[in-house]
Scaffold this motif. Structure first.
Motif, short mmCIF file in Angstrom:
data_model
loop_
_atom_site.label_atom_id
_atom_site.label_comp_id
_atom_site.label_asym_id
_atom_site.label_seq_id
_atom_site.Cartn_x
_atom_site.Cartn_y
_atom_site.Cartn_z
N UNK A 174 0.82 -1.21 0.00
CA UNK A 174 0.00 0.00 0.00
C UNK A 174 0.86 1.26 0.00
N UNK A 175 2.07 1.15 -0.52
CA UNK A 175 3.02 2.27 -0.42
C UNK A 175 2.51 3.53 -1.09
N UNK A 176 1.85 3.42 -2.21
CA UNK A 176 1.38 4.60 -2.93
C UNK A 176 0.03 5.10 -2.48
N UNK A 177 -0.55 4.51 -1.44
CA UNK A 177 -1.88 4.90 -1.00
C UNK A 177 -1.81 6.18 -0.17
N UNK A 178 -2.74 7.09 -0.43
CA UNK A 178 -2.75 8.37 0.29
C UNK A 178 -3.37 8.24 1.68
N UNK A 179 -4.10 7.15 1.92
CA UNK A 179 -4.79 6.97 3.21
C UNK A 179 -4.23 5.77 3.96
N UNK A 180 -2.91 5.67 3.99
CA UNK A 180 -2.26 4.52 4.63
C UNK A 180 -2.59 4.44 6.12
N UNK A 181 -2.63 5.59 6.78
CA UNK A 181 -2.91 5.59 8.22
C UNK A 181 -4.33 5.08 8.49
N UNK A 182 -5.30 5.49 7.66
CA UNK A 182 -6.67 5.00 7.83
C UNK A 182 -6.74 3.50 7.62
N UNK A 183 -6.00 2.99 6.64
CA UNK A 183 -5.98 1.54 6.38
C UNK A 183 -5.45 0.78 7.59
N UNK A 184 -4.37 1.29 8.19
CA UNK A 184 -3.77 0.59 9.33
C UNK A 184 -4.71 0.65 10.54
N UNK A 185 -5.38 1.78 10.74
CA UNK A 185 -6.36 1.86 11.84
C UNK A 185 -7.48 0.84 11.65
N UNK A 186 -7.94 0.67 10.42
CA UNK A 186 -9.00 -0.30 10.15
C UNK A 186 -8.52 -1.73 10.41
N UNK A 187 -7.29 -2.04 9.99
CA UNK A 187 -6.76 -3.38 10.23
C UNK A 187 -6.61 -3.64 11.73
N UNK A 188 -6.14 -2.65 12.47
CA UNK A 188 -6.00 -2.82 13.92
C UNK A 188 -7.36 -2.99 14.59
N UNK A 189 -8.38 -2.25 14.11
CA UNK A 189 -9.73 -2.42 14.65
C UNK A 189 -10.27 -3.82 14.33
N UNK A 190 -9.92 -4.32 13.17
CA UNK A 190 -10.33 -5.67 12.76
C UNK A 190 -9.72 -6.72 13.69
N UNK A 191 -8.43 -6.55 13.97
CA UNK A 191 -7.73 -7.50 14.86
C UNK A 191 -8.30 -7.42 16.27
N UNK A 192 -8.57 -6.19 16.74
CA UNK A 192 -9.12 -6.02 18.08
C UNK A 192 -10.49 -6.69 18.21
N UNK A 193 -11.32 -6.56 17.18
CA UNK A 193 -12.64 -7.22 17.20
C UNK A 193 -12.49 -8.73 17.28
N UNK A 194 -11.53 -9.27 16.53
CA UNK A 194 -11.31 -10.73 16.56
C UNK A 194 -10.82 -11.18 17.93
#
Length: 573
Positions: free
Chosen positions: A82-102
């Protein structure tokens, strides 16, 4: 860019630390037979208490360590993907929320607190599927979230039915649930697990969720969203001993295993082929669980997580290199240009097929042998054998199209192994795909299963695997699959390659019926009897009463005269 890179690295280190700690603690609890149940009184009003309950035993700790390990590898991999993504921080927050839910789902033995993780997975998965913000992603996200809402409703109904048991901590009651009084509760739990693990007829959302970024697919299809249903049934497994629900679950999971294996042999999208292989393995887990072997289902859940995450990561690297194409017919000959990625992908593919001494062999071979030893009917036996052959068949078909043969991408292509950011987590997971099965087998099963099979049945798995590999490779070399599109075999080919029309029925026709029913429901109830007998009707009656009361307050002469005449009439007659 410095902030984005440091953010995914910090998240990876944080999750990796907790993964190692959780695994060490889980192994310690396993060998010493220790479990802790922690209850936290959040709020108490009079005699009512809101309590958060968490269970820490070897199963929850080991599974949590696997989730965090794979998530840490996915986050590190995302730094390159995701190196060229402008919303990398939002993506990582979503992944961390996903892991926390699991994590909340894993450690919750309470049906109410489990909703925190169960609904969290559904919500965050929707946000991740629609991440690329186009029409295809929006449709896939809506199909995903609406399919999972069926399971959410089943959990809510299960909560209401558990009133009769005196509490919602199901780990205390699963040993005492009998079919006579708790059949509906068991059926609702199975329904919830079927929707989350995408069994027939809820299978359409799993390939559609491939609209999400590839790192998300690696996480979803290995250790999080789709495994939530299997994990819930593993926890509920003592309640299903000798239950009449299990033969139905066995048939549905076996059909799912067969349908997804058949569909993968006619699919050309690289990510959808791997998604259908996940669906097939989920069928394997639920089918062996329905035979009463929850420990084997959990064992296969862990080993499958390792090589499936690796398989998706390799697919992501290949897609990046071949100009973002996902059609396997546009690949070919990649073993020459991407030897490291192809080596890792071959490891994952062979582990998926159950190659001896790789991770998948220890769980899958044991599952098939235990299933063959049990008293299963001929339909389930046939589906087991054919599904095993189809798994090897589509795997070798994928190897033929992507790694061997001629290079089909065209000129002006720069195809090579990516940098260390994407290859390092792949190598770490490759070690797990090689050694994970053996280590888990020695830990979880210190005493071996007693396998007693005839010579033919013992070699049947090896026989159908070799046959499936030869069919998958040589039939595609001879281009037999292109000849299947003839007029004679056109309809069977379309049915097999379209998952038995489940995506069509789940979207277009399903939405038409659902919208029509909901429109009638709204017209008759919400805007009809509910209005007349509910708020609007009550408002009208109260308005009339208050108007009459106001007339009495105004000392109206006409009202007084009318009441006097009525009184005289009552006295006379």
């Amino acid at each position: 860019m410095v902030w984005k890179t440091s953010m995914h690295l910090c998240s990876m280190i944080f999750l990796l630390f907790f993964s190692v700690s959780s695994f060490v603690l889980g192994v310690f609890f396993m060998f010493n037979k220790i479990s802790f149940v922690v209850e936290w009184d959040i709020l108490g009003i009079n005699s009512t208490f809101i309590v958060a309950t968490y269970v820490f035993d070897w199963m929850s700790l080991v599974f949590m360590s696997f989730v965090m390990f794979i998530s840490s590898m996915v986050l590190f991999y995302s730094g390159g993907y995701m190196e060229g993504d402008y919303n990398m921080d939002r993506f990582i927050y979503l992944v961390l929320a996903f892991v926390l839910s699991m994590v909340f789902l894993i450690i919750s033995p309470n049906l109410i607190s489990i909703l925190l993780g169960w609904d969290g997975l559904g919500l965050v998965s929707y946000a991740l599927v629609i991440y690329y913000q186009n029409e295809k992603s929006a449709n896939a996200g809506m199909l995903t979230v609406l399919s999972n809402r069926v399971g959410d409703v089943a959990i809510l109904l299960s909560i209401s039915l558990m009133f009769s048991l005196g509490g919602w901590n199901f780990i205390y009651y699963v040993f005492y649930l009998e079919d006579s009084g708790c059949m509906i509760l068991k059926m609702l739990v199975i329904l919830a697990a079927m929707t989350k693990s995408a069994q027939i007829p809820f299978s359409a959302w799993l390939p559609a969720a491939m609209a999400a970024p590839t790192p998300v697919s690696a996480l979803v299809h290995s250790s999080t969203l789709v495994t939530a249903g299997v994990y819930l049934l593993v926890r509920f497994s003592p309640a299903f001993a000798d239950s009449t629900c299990l033969p139905i679950l066995l048939l549905i999971s076996s059909l799912t295993m067969f349908m997804s294996g058949l569909g993968a042999n006619f699919e050309y999208d690289l990510k959808k082929v791997i998604a259908l292989s996940t669906l097939s393995q989920l069928g394997v887990m639920l089918s062996i669980l329905s035979l009463g072997f929850a420990d084997l289902a959990f064992f296969h859940l862990l080993t499958h997580a390792l090589f499936k995450a690796l398989l998706f990561m390799c697919a992501g690297v290949i897609i990046h290199n071949v100009k973002e194409y996902q059609d396997v017919r546009c690949m070919g000959g990649l073993i020459v240009y991407m030897p490291l990625t192809c080596m890792c992908m071959n490891l994952a593919n062979l582990a998926l097929c159950g190659m001896p001494f790789l991770a998948g062999f220890y769980s899958k071979d044991l599952i098939l042998e235990v299933a063959f030893m049990n008293h299963i009917n001929m339909i389930s036996f046939f589906l087991y054998v054919v599904s095993t052959m189809l798994t090897v068949c589509y795997t070798f078909r994928l190897i033929y199209y992507s790694m061997t043969g001629s290079f089909n991408l065209g000129g002006f292509s720069n195809v090579d192994d990516s940098g260390y950011i994407m290859t390092t987590p792949m190598l770490c997971l490759s070690v797990g795909a090689v050694l994970g099965g053996a280590l888990l087998s020695w830990s979880i099963f210190p005493e071996c299963y007693m396998i007693c099979l005839s010579h033919f049945m013992k070699n049947l798995v090896l026989l159908v695997s070799v046959l499936g590999g030869l069919l998958g490779y040589y039939l595609n070399i001879m281009s037999v699959n292109f000849g299947l599109n003839s007029q004679l075999l056109y309809f069977p080919t379309v049915v097999s390659g379209s998952m038995w029309f489940l995506p069509f029925m789940s979207t277009y026709n399903g939405s038409k019926v659902a919208l029509k029913v909901s429109h009638n429901y709204s017209k008759i109830l919400d805007k009809g009897w509910s209005e007349k007998m509910g708020g609007q009707g009550l408002f009208k009656v109260l308005g009339m009463l208050s108007s009459g009361y106001q007339l009495t307050q105004d000392n109206s002469f006409k009202l007084f005269l009318k009441m006097t005449l009525v009184g005289i009439f009552i006295v006379l007659f």
